[in-house]
Design an enzyme around this catalytic site. Structure first.
Site, PDB file in Angstrom:
ATOM      1  N   ASP A   1       0.820  -1.217   0.000  1.00  0.00           N
ATOM      2  CA  ASP A   1       0.000   0.000   0.000  1.00  0.00           C
ATOM      3  C   ASP A   1       0.853   1.265   0.000  1.00  0.00           C
ATOM      4  OD1 ASP A   1      -1.393  -2.296   1.263  1.00  0.00           O
ATOM      5  OD2 ASP A   1      -3.104  -0.932   1.283  1.00  0.00           O
TER       6      ASP A   1
ATOM      7  N   ARG B   1      -0.482   3.663  16.173  1.00  0.00           N
ATOM      8  CA  ARG B   1      -0.787   4.722  15.192  1.00  0.00           C
ATOM      9  C   ARG B   1      -0.610   6.136  15.716  1.00  0.00           C
ATOM     10  NH1 ARG B   1       0.454   1.042  11.958  1.00  0.00           N
ATOM     11  NH2 ARG B   1      -1.155  -0.472  11.503  1.00  0.00           N
TER      12      ARG B   1
ATOM     13  N   ASP C   1      -7.244   2.257  11.038  1.00  0.00           N
ATOM     14  CA  ASP C   1      -5.964   2.948  11.122  1.00  0.00           C
ATOM     15  C   ASP C   1      -6.017   4.356  10.550  1.00  0.00           C
ATOM     16  OD1 ASP C   1      -4.652   0.935  12.506  1.00  0.00           O
ATOM     17  OD2 ASP C   1      -4.178  -0.166  10.677  1.00  0.00           O
TER      18      ASP C   1
ATOM     19  N   SER D   1      -3.400  -9.718   5.726  1.00  0.00           N
ATOM     20  CA  SER D   1      -2.808  -8.426   6.078  1.00  0.00           C
ATOM     21  C   SER D   1      -2.179  -8.530   7.460  1.00  0.00           C
ATOM     22  CB  SER D   1      -3.899  -7.355   6.060  1.00  0.00           C
ATOM     23  OG  SER D   1      -3.486  -6.232   6.810  1.00  0.00           O
TER      24      SER D   1
HETATM   25  N1  ARG Z   1      -8.109  -4.630  13.877  1.00  0.00           N
HETATM   26  C1  ARG Z   1      -6.949  -4.204  14.585  1.00  0.00           C
HETATM   27  C2  ARG Z   1      -7.090  -2.803  15.099  1.00  0.00           C
HETATM   28  O1  ARG Z   1      -7.900  -2.080  14.605  1.00  0.00           O
HETATM   29  C3  ARG Z   1      -5.685  -4.412  13.806  1.00  0.00           C
HETATM   30  C4  ARG Z   1      -5.396  -3.442  12.713  1.00  0.00           C
HETATM   31  C5  ARG Z   1      -4.153  -3.888  12.038  1.00  0.00           C
HETATM   32  N2  ARG Z   1      -3.736  -3.050  10.983  1.00  0.00           N
HETATM   33  C6  ARG Z   1      -3.285  -3.496   9.810  1.00  0.00           C
HETATM   34  N3  ARG Z   1      -2.819  -2.632   8.978  1.00  0.00           N
HETATM   35  N4  ARG Z   1      -3.306  -4.765   9.471  1.00  0.00           N
HETATM   36  O2  ARG Z   1      -6.433  -2.397  16.006  1.00  0.00           O
END
Ligand code: ARG
Length: 408
Positions: free
Chosen positions: A21, A101, A130, A183
């Site tokens: 990405d 993040r 995110d 992912s």
């Molecule tokens: N669902 C989880 C969260 O919102 C994990 C997110 C993981 N991010 C990713 N880019 N795979 O905290």
């Protein structure tokens, strides 16, 4: 221009990981905005080759690359405050991604300041959590900066589209991650897996897919005892050795991995309301969660302890929803931290075949007092006092009976 502020950026700082990405985003941003671009690579202990990512950013056309080691700040100023709250999202998730993040975004703003950039960009998708965490942080700390979210602007609709663009533009993909059928997000705290082969919540993860902690079938036959030392709510050492914040997490990570600790397979509710199936592996977090509560259980005033439990889900939802820098999170943090001043001491855990047991705890500020708790004779509690308490507490039942109430 369809970015939020409808202005042409002069200089963009892109949060870059080297994955599909953000690689596509880098090339696309340069092509679309034709301005200066700094690629910012945050080291949160993801354990990947950051110089490989840096070279890749340069090759893809970044004018400048900044790699910043954020590990100690991540552990001390983000993970530990959250652990002081014993935060779990929806009762289970230790939020290893959620808490990363706001730091990446805050550090990205620092870089923007340093290089004089007027825009920031990230590669998070338009459906996920995110993007919200990035942009809530940008908005809270620097509401005037231009934010570019390629996933919400470009014509690509899928990972397949991205792969095609990558192919056309000579973007090389690290096959080991490009081929991964899901992912992934990794840092000092955890590894998160979601999507693709994991999308059917009825099916277990295919064998060999999860790589951070040992499968329970492969864990040592003998249990291991781990002692974790705390000072004012923060872990400061393991098994008698004082450690930095990063050191604590790394040491516990290694122990947890060996014994298969901290694996979690859940369906969770995303910020936008859709359900997703996620698998997490957070070995150090699982150990710290139990250990912190064990020391804390000796120390807190009972009313404070119970109020803290009630506040925890609210606090966890704020972290999950990207509101780390919002005043209500800071307010709750102040209350939590007030409760932590005396949370000093040690917890003894036993780990074995994926399980964590607390087997001991001690604190110089312990309120646990054998004189009060004992079944033997004591001189601090007069058992006759209980009669008055019970008599007064049950007035309502007698009053109800006299009134002929039918509510029982
Ligand atoms: N669902 C989880 C969260 O919102 C994990 C997110 C993981 N991010 C990713 N880019 N795979 O905290």
């Amino acid at each position: 221009m369809s970015n939020r502020n409808n202005v042409a950026p002069r200089h963009i700082v892109l949060a870059f990981s080297g994955g599909l990405d953000t690689s596509v985003a880098l090339v696309w941003l340069k092509e679309r905005y034709r301005c200066r671009l700094t690629a910012f690579i945050a080291d949160l202990g993801q354990g990947e080759e950051l110089d490989v990512a840096a070279r890749k950013a340069e090759k893809l056309g970044a004018d400048e690359v900044r790699v910043v080691d954020l590990r100690e700040e991540f552990a001390r100023d983000y993970a530990f405050p959250m652990y002081r709250a014993d935060a779990l999202y929806e009762g289970q998730y230790l939020m290893g991604s959620s808490i990363g993040r706001p730091l990446i975004a805050a550090a990205q703003l620092r870089i923007a300041e340093e290089v004089g950039a007027d825009a920031v960009a990230h590669g998070a998708t338009g459906k996920g959590n995110d993007q919200i965490r990035f942009e809530m942080t940008f908005a809270a700390l620097r509401p005037d900066i231009t934010v570019i979210s390629p996933w919400r602007e470009w014509e690509f609709a899928s990972r397949t589209d991205l792969l095609a663009f990558a192919g056309r533009n000579g973007i090389e993909l690290d096959l080991s991650s490009g081929e991964r059928p899901y992912s992934i997000d990794s840092n000092l705290l955890h590894t998160s897996y979601e999507g693709e082969v994991l999308e059917d919540p009825a099916l277990p993860a295919p064998a060999g897919l999860l790589f951070r902690v040992n499968d329970v079938a492969d864990t040592p036959a003998e249990p291991e005892t781990v002692e974790i030392h705390f000072q004012s709510g923060n872990p400061v050492g393991v098994n008698g050795t004082p450690l930095s914040a990063t050191g604590v997490l790394e040491t516990l990570d290694a122990i947890g991995r060996r014994h298969g600790i901290g694996r979690l397979d859940i369906v969770e509710n995303r910020i936008f309301g859709m359900k997703t199936r996620n698998i997490y592996e957070a070995p150090s977090g699982a150990l710290l969660w139990h250990a912190h509560r064990a020391v804390q259980s000796l120390v807190l005033d009972p009313e404070v302890a119970q109020l803290k439990e009630e506040l925890m889900p609210r606090y966890a939802a704020l972290v999950y929803r990207g509101l780390w820098f919002a005043p209500e999170r800071l307010m709750l943090q102040a209350a939590i931290d007030f409760s932590q001043q005396d949370v000093t001491g040690d917890a003894v855990l036993r780990v074995h075949h994926g399980g964590v047991q607390v087997v001991g705890r001690r604190s110089p500020h312990s309120r646990y007092d054998v004189a009060f708790a004992t079944f033997e004779a004591d001189d601090v509690f007069d058992q006759r006092d209980s009669s008055g308490w019970l008599r007064v507490s049950t007035v309502r039942f007698r009053a109800g009976r006299r009134a002929g109430a039918v509510d029982r």
